[in-house]
Design a protein around this motif. Structure first.
Motif, PDB file in Angstrom:
ATOM      1  N   ASN A  80      -0.160  -4.409  -8.045  1.00 37.69           N
ATOM      2  CA  ASN A  80       1.193  -4.565  -7.514  1.00 37.69           C
ATOM      3  C   ASN A  80       1.267  -5.741  -6.553  1.00 37.69           C
ATOM      4  O   ASN A  80       2.064  -5.755  -5.621  1.00 37.69           O
ATOM      5  CB  ASN A  80       1.642  -3.288  -6.815  1.00 37.69           C
ATOM      6  CG  ASN A  80       0.701  -2.894  -5.675  1.00 37.69           C
ATOM      7  OD1 ASN A  80      -0.330  -3.540  -5.466  1.00 37.69           O
ATOM      8  ND2 ASN A  80       1.051  -1.829  -4.958  1.00 37.69           N
ATOM      9  N   GLU A  81       0.416  -6.748  -6.758  1.00 40.33           N
ATOM     10  CA  GLU A  81       0.391  -7.906  -5.874  1.00 40.33           C
ATOM     11  C   GLU A  81       1.701  -8.685  -5.910  1.00 40.33           C
ATOM     12  O   GLU A  81       2.041  -9.364  -4.943  1.00 40.33           O
ATOM     13  CB  GLU A  81      -0.774  -8.831  -6.252  1.00 40.33           C
ATOM     14  CG  GLU A  81      -2.147  -8.265  -5.929  1.00 40.33           C
ATOM     15  CD  GLU A  81      -2.397  -8.164  -4.435  1.00 40.33           C
ATOM     16  OE1 GLU A  81      -1.803  -8.972  -3.697  1.00 40.33           O
ATOM     17  OE2 GLU A  81      -3.158  -7.286  -4.005  1.00 40.33           O
ATOM     18  N   ASN A  82       2.428  -8.622  -7.022  1.00 44.20           N
ATOM     19  CA  ASN A  82       3.691  -9.351  -7.128  1.00 44.20           C
ATOM     20  C   ASN A  82       4.873  -8.570  -6.551  1.00 44.20           C
ATOM     21  O   ASN A  82       5.994  -9.072  -6.539  1.00 44.20           O
ATOM     22  CB  ASN A  82       3.973  -9.703  -8.589  1.00 44.20           C
ATOM     23  CG  ASN A  82       2.966 -10.701  -9.135  1.00 44.20           C
ATOM     24  OD1 ASN A  82       2.467 -11.548  -8.398  1.00 44.20           O
ATOM     25  ND2 ASN A  82       2.681 -10.618 -10.426  1.00 44.20           N
ATOM     26  N   ASP A  83       4.642  -7.349  -6.144  1.00 37.82           N
ATOM     27  CA  ASP A  83       5.697  -6.544  -5.527  1.00 37.82           C
ATOM     28  C   ASP A  83       5.610  -6.744  -4.009  1.00 37.82           C
ATOM     29  O   ASP A  83       4.736  -6.176  -3.336  1.00 37.82           O
ATOM     30  CB  ASP A  83       5.509  -5.074  -5.898  1.00 37.82           C
ATOM     31  CG  ASP A  83       6.683  -4.221  -5.453  1.00 37.82           C
ATOM     32  OD1 ASP A  83       7.526  -4.718  -4.667  1.00 37.82           O
ATOM     33  OD2 ASP A  83       6.756  -3.054  -5.882  1.00 37.82           O
ATOM     34  N   PHE A  84       6.511  -7.587  -3.454  1.00 37.17           N
ATOM     35  CA  PHE A  84       6.431  -7.920  -2.035  1.00 37.17           C
ATOM     36  C   PHE A  84       6.669  -6.696  -1.156  1.00 37.17           C
ATOM     37  O   PHE A  84       6.092  -6.571  -0.074  1.00 37.17           O
ATOM     38  CB  PHE A  84       7.440  -9.021  -1.703  1.00 37.17           C
ATOM     39  CG  PHE A  84       7.130 -10.324  -2.387  1.00 37.17           C
ATOM     40  CD1 PHE A  84       6.157 -11.168  -1.895  1.00 37.17           C
ATOM     41  CD2 PHE A  84       7.818 -10.700  -3.534  1.00 37.17           C
ATOM     42  CE1 PHE A  84       5.870 -12.368  -2.515  1.00 37.17           C
ATOM     43  CE2 PHE A  84       7.535 -11.896  -4.162  1.00 37.17           C
ATOM     44  CZ  PHE A  84       6.552 -12.736  -3.659  1.00 37.17           C
ATOM     45  N   GLY A  85       7.534  -5.810  -1.617  1.00 40.35           N
ATOM     46  CA  GLY A  85       7.769  -4.615  -0.823  1.00 40.35           C
ATOM     47  C   GLY A  85       6.532  -3.745  -0.721  1.00 40.35           C
ATOM     48  O   GLY A  85       6.182  -3.255   0.358  1.00 40.35           O
ATOM     49  N   ALA A  86       5.847  -3.552  -1.854  1.00 43.87           N
ATOM     50  CA  ALA A  86       4.648  -2.718  -1.833  1.00 43.87           C
ATOM     51  C   ALA A  86       3.535  -3.366  -1.033  1.00 43.87           C
ATOM     52  O   ALA A  86       2.829  -2.711  -0.260  1.00 43.87           O
ATOM     53  CB  ALA A  86       4.186  -2.458  -3.270  1.00 43.87           C
TER      54      ALA A  86
ATOM     55  N   GLY B 280       3.910  -5.535   1.430  1.00 38.89           N
ATOM     56  CA  GLY B 280       4.276  -5.501   2.852  1.00 38.89           C
ATOM     57  C   GLY B 280       3.993  -4.168   3.495  1.00 38.89           C
ATOM     58  O   GLY B 280       3.684  -4.093   4.693  1.00 38.89           O
ATOM     59  N   GLU B 281       4.102  -3.091   2.729  1.00 37.44           N
ATOM     60  CA  GLU B 281       3.785  -1.780   3.270  1.00 37.44           C
ATOM     61  C   GLU B 281       2.283  -1.569   3.419  1.00 37.44           C
ATOM     62  O   GLU B 281       1.840  -0.786   4.261  1.00 37.44           O
ATOM     63  CB  GLU B 281       4.378  -0.693   2.371  1.00 37.44           C
ATOM     64  CG  GLU B 281       5.905  -0.688   2.324  1.00 37.44           C
ATOM     65  CD  GLU B 281       6.436   0.340   1.355  1.00 37.44           C
ATOM     66  OE1 GLU B 281       5.586   1.000   0.699  1.00 37.44           O
ATOM     67  OE2 GLU B 281       7.667   0.491   1.238  1.00 37.44           O
ATOM     68  N   GLN B 282       1.498  -2.253   2.603  1.00 40.96           N
ATOM     69  CA  GLN B 282       0.055  -2.036   2.629  1.00 40.96           C
ATOM     70  C   GLN B 282      -0.639  -2.852   3.715  1.00 40.96           C
ATOM     71  O   GLN B 282      -1.585  -2.384   4.355  1.00 40.96           O
ATOM     72  CB  GLN B 282      -0.549  -2.371   1.260  1.00 40.96           C
ATOM     73  CG  GLN B 282      -0.096  -1.445   0.146  1.00 40.96           C
ATOM     74  CD  GLN B 282      -0.625  -1.874  -1.202  1.00 40.96           C
ATOM     75  OE1 GLN B 282      -1.383  -2.842  -1.300  1.00 40.96           O
ATOM     76  NE2 GLN B 282      -0.223  -1.159  -2.244  1.00 40.96           N
ATOM     77  N   ARG B 283      -0.226  -4.111   3.920  1.00 36.98           N
ATOM     78  CA  ARG B 283      -0.896  -4.961   4.921  1.00 36.98           C
ATOM     79  C   ARG B 283       0.098  -5.983   5.461  1.00 36.98           C
ATOM     80  O   ARG B 283       1.082  -6.316   4.807  1.00 36.98           O
ATOM     81  CB  ARG B 283      -2.114  -5.655   4.319  1.00 36.98           C
ATOM     82  CG  ARG B 283      -1.820  -6.517   3.120  1.00 36.98           C
ATOM     83  CD  ARG B 283      -3.107  -7.132   2.590  1.00 36.98           C
ATOM     84  NE  ARG B 283      -2.870  -8.029   1.460  1.00 36.98           N
ATOM     85  CZ  ARG B 283      -2.901  -7.655   0.188  1.00 36.98           C
ATOM     86  NH1 ARG B 283      -3.150  -6.384  -0.117  1.00 36.98           N
ATOM     87  NH2 ARG B 283      -2.690  -8.530  -0.781  1.00 36.98           N
ATOM     88  N   SER B 284      -0.255  -6.526   6.610  1.00 36.69           N
ATOM     89  CA  SER B 284       0.593  -7.498   7.280  1.00 36.69           C
ATOM     90  C   SER B 284       0.096  -8.909   7.013  1.00 36.69           C
ATOM     91  O   SER B 284      -0.914  -9.118   6.327  1.00 36.69           O
ATOM     92  CB  SER B 284       0.594  -7.230   8.794  1.00 36.69           C
ATOM     93  OG  SER B 284      -0.733  -7.386   9.315  1.00 36.69           O
ATOM     94  N   ILE B 285       0.806  -9.900   7.585  1.00 37.09           N
ATOM     95  CA  ILE B 285       0.418 -11.291   7.420  1.00 37.09           C
ATOM     96  C   ILE B 285      -0.933 -11.551   8.083  1.00 37.09           C
ATOM     97  O   ILE B 285      -1.768 -12.308   7.578  1.00 37.09           O
ATOM     98  CB  ILE B 285       1.502 -12.212   8.006  1.00 37.09           C
ATOM     99  CG1 ILE B 285       2.822 -12.023   7.240  1.00 37.09           C
ATOM    100  CG2 ILE B 285       1.055 -13.667   7.969  1.00 37.09           C
ATOM    101  CD1 ILE B 285       3.963 -12.862   7.772  1.00 37.09           C
ATOM    102  N   GLU B 286      -1.158 -10.898   9.219  1.00 33.28           N
ATOM    103  CA  GLU B 286      -2.437 -11.064   9.890  1.00 33.28           C
ATOM    104  C   GLU B 286      -3.587 -10.537   9.031  1.00 33.28           C
ATOM    105  O   GLU B 286      -4.694 -11.103   9.002  1.00 33.28           O
ATOM    106  CB  GLU B 286      -2.420 -10.356  11.240  1.00 33.28           C
ATOM    107  CG  GLU B 286      -1.514 -10.995  12.276  1.00 33.28           C
ATOM    108  CD  GLU B 286      -0.035 -10.697  12.024  1.00 33.28           C
ATOM    109  OE1 GLU B 286       0.255  -9.856  11.148  1.00 33.28           O
ATOM    110  OE2 GLU B 286       0.818 -11.312  12.691  1.00 33.28           O
ATOM    111  N   ASP B 287      -3.331  -9.420   8.333  1.00 33.45           N
ATOM    112  CA  ASP B 287      -4.364  -8.876   7.454  1.00 33.45           C
ATOM    113  C   ASP B 287      -4.673  -9.832   6.305  1.00 33.45           C
ATOM    114  O   ASP B 287      -5.838  -9.988   5.900  1.00 33.45           O
ATOM    115  CB  ASP B 287      -3.915  -7.517   6.900  1.00 33.45           C
ATOM    116  CG  ASP B 287      -3.782  -6.473   7.980  1.00 33.45           C
ATOM    117  OD1 ASP B 287      -4.449  -6.620   9.027  1.00 33.45           O
ATOM    118  OD2 ASP B 287      -3.013  -5.512   7.781  1.00 33.45           O
ATOM    119  N   ASP B 288      -3.637 -10.493   5.788  1.00 29.84           N
ATOM    120  CA  ASP B 288      -3.859 -11.464   4.719  1.00 29.84           C
ATOM    121  C   ASP B 288      -4.679 -12.645   5.206  1.00 29.84           C
ATOM    122  O   ASP B 288      -5.564 -13.156   4.509  1.00 29.84           O
ATOM    123  CB  ASP B 288      -2.520 -11.961   4.171  1.00 29.84           C
ATOM    124  CG  ASP B 288      -1.894 -10.968   3.206  1.00 29.84           C
ATOM    125  OD1 ASP B 288      -2.629 -10.081   2.733  1.00 29.84           O
ATOM    126  OD2 ASP B 288      -0.693 -11.082   2.929  1.00 29.84           O
TER     127      ASP B 288
END
Length: 253
Positions: A112-118, A120-128
């Protein structure tokens, strides 16, 4: 007189032994060939025609009222029975194009990498950012090494020889002396599966100055049908690719 009577009796005896010849002009009795009388055949044909004339063929637009296959009510009941047997208990199946897509169950292999909503719920920008840094730390730079030395059969380099020469095929440079040179050339060149092998063998046996194998009768330095032109052309193309582009030629100024 006696001889005349004997001859008459002999003629009558021969006439009695001769086969009878049918008279083609005799009265026709009606007998046919292969069947009964012609009158009987005509009567059968007339009866068949009368039977066929009584059976009317349907018109091209005629529609039959006969029911073919299974009635619609039976088909509907059979479909309903199949759906009832395969439907989970307690669920009602209403097939419609407007129904939403069914939910995906147990889709562990679908990302579900192309699902931005999913995401965003799993990790934040800092996590990326931390994840990218960890992946970058795993990179390994591989330094180039020297090309390994070719093993196996050594011998003259025909490419190097081609680039170090300039005369075309057929232009004799080296002196050749002998008898039946052309015949030896044809016979000896047939032993090699390719011109490259013939040229390599020719150079290894003293060529191009000497032609011990009889592969170069015209003295141009090239055995059999070997041609250095393709190697020279490849070198010229490579040199043109390495030359910098002329800005005036590119812009047209």
């Amino acid at each position: 007189m006696k001889n005349t009577i004997l001859m008459s009796f002999a003629g009558l005896a021969l006439a009695a032994c001769a086969p009878a010849i049918l008279d083609s002009g005799a009265l026709n009795t009606g007998d046919g060939v292969g069947f009964g009388s012609y009158q009987e055949y005509s009567a059968k044909e007339a009866a068949r025609e009368a039977q066929l004339s009584q059976t009317a063929l349907p018109g091209p637009n005629a529609v039959s009222e006969e029911i073919l296959g299974t009635p619609e009510s039976d088909v509907a009941s059979e479909v309903s029975a199949v759906l009832d047997a395969t439907r989970p208990s307690g669920q009602v199946l209403n097939a419609s194009p407007s129904n939403p897509a069914p939910a995906v169950i147990n889709a562990a292999g679908i990302s579900n990498e192309n699902d931005f909503g999913a995401v965003g719920e799993q990790r934040s920008i800092e996590d990326d950012a931390a994840r990218r840094a960890a992946l970058k730390a795993q990179y390994q730079d591989v330094a180039p090494t020297a090309v390994p030395t070719r093993t196996g059969r050594g011998g003259p380099n025909i490419v190097e020889f081609a680039l170090n020469t300039s005369n075309p095929r057929g232009q004799g440079i080296y002196r050749r002396v002998g008898l039946n040179l052309q015949a030896k050339y044809t016979r000896n060149c047939a032993k090699y599966p390719s011109p490259d092998l013939a040229q390599s063998e020719f150079l290894s046996k003293g060529g191009p100055e000497r032609d011990r194998l009889g592969l170069d009768p015209d003295g141009d330095g090239y055995a059999c049908s070997w041609d250095p032109a393709p190697f020279r052309a490849a070198k010229s193309v490579g040199l043109q690719a390495e030359e910098p582009l002329d800005a005036a030629a590119v812009t047209g100024e």
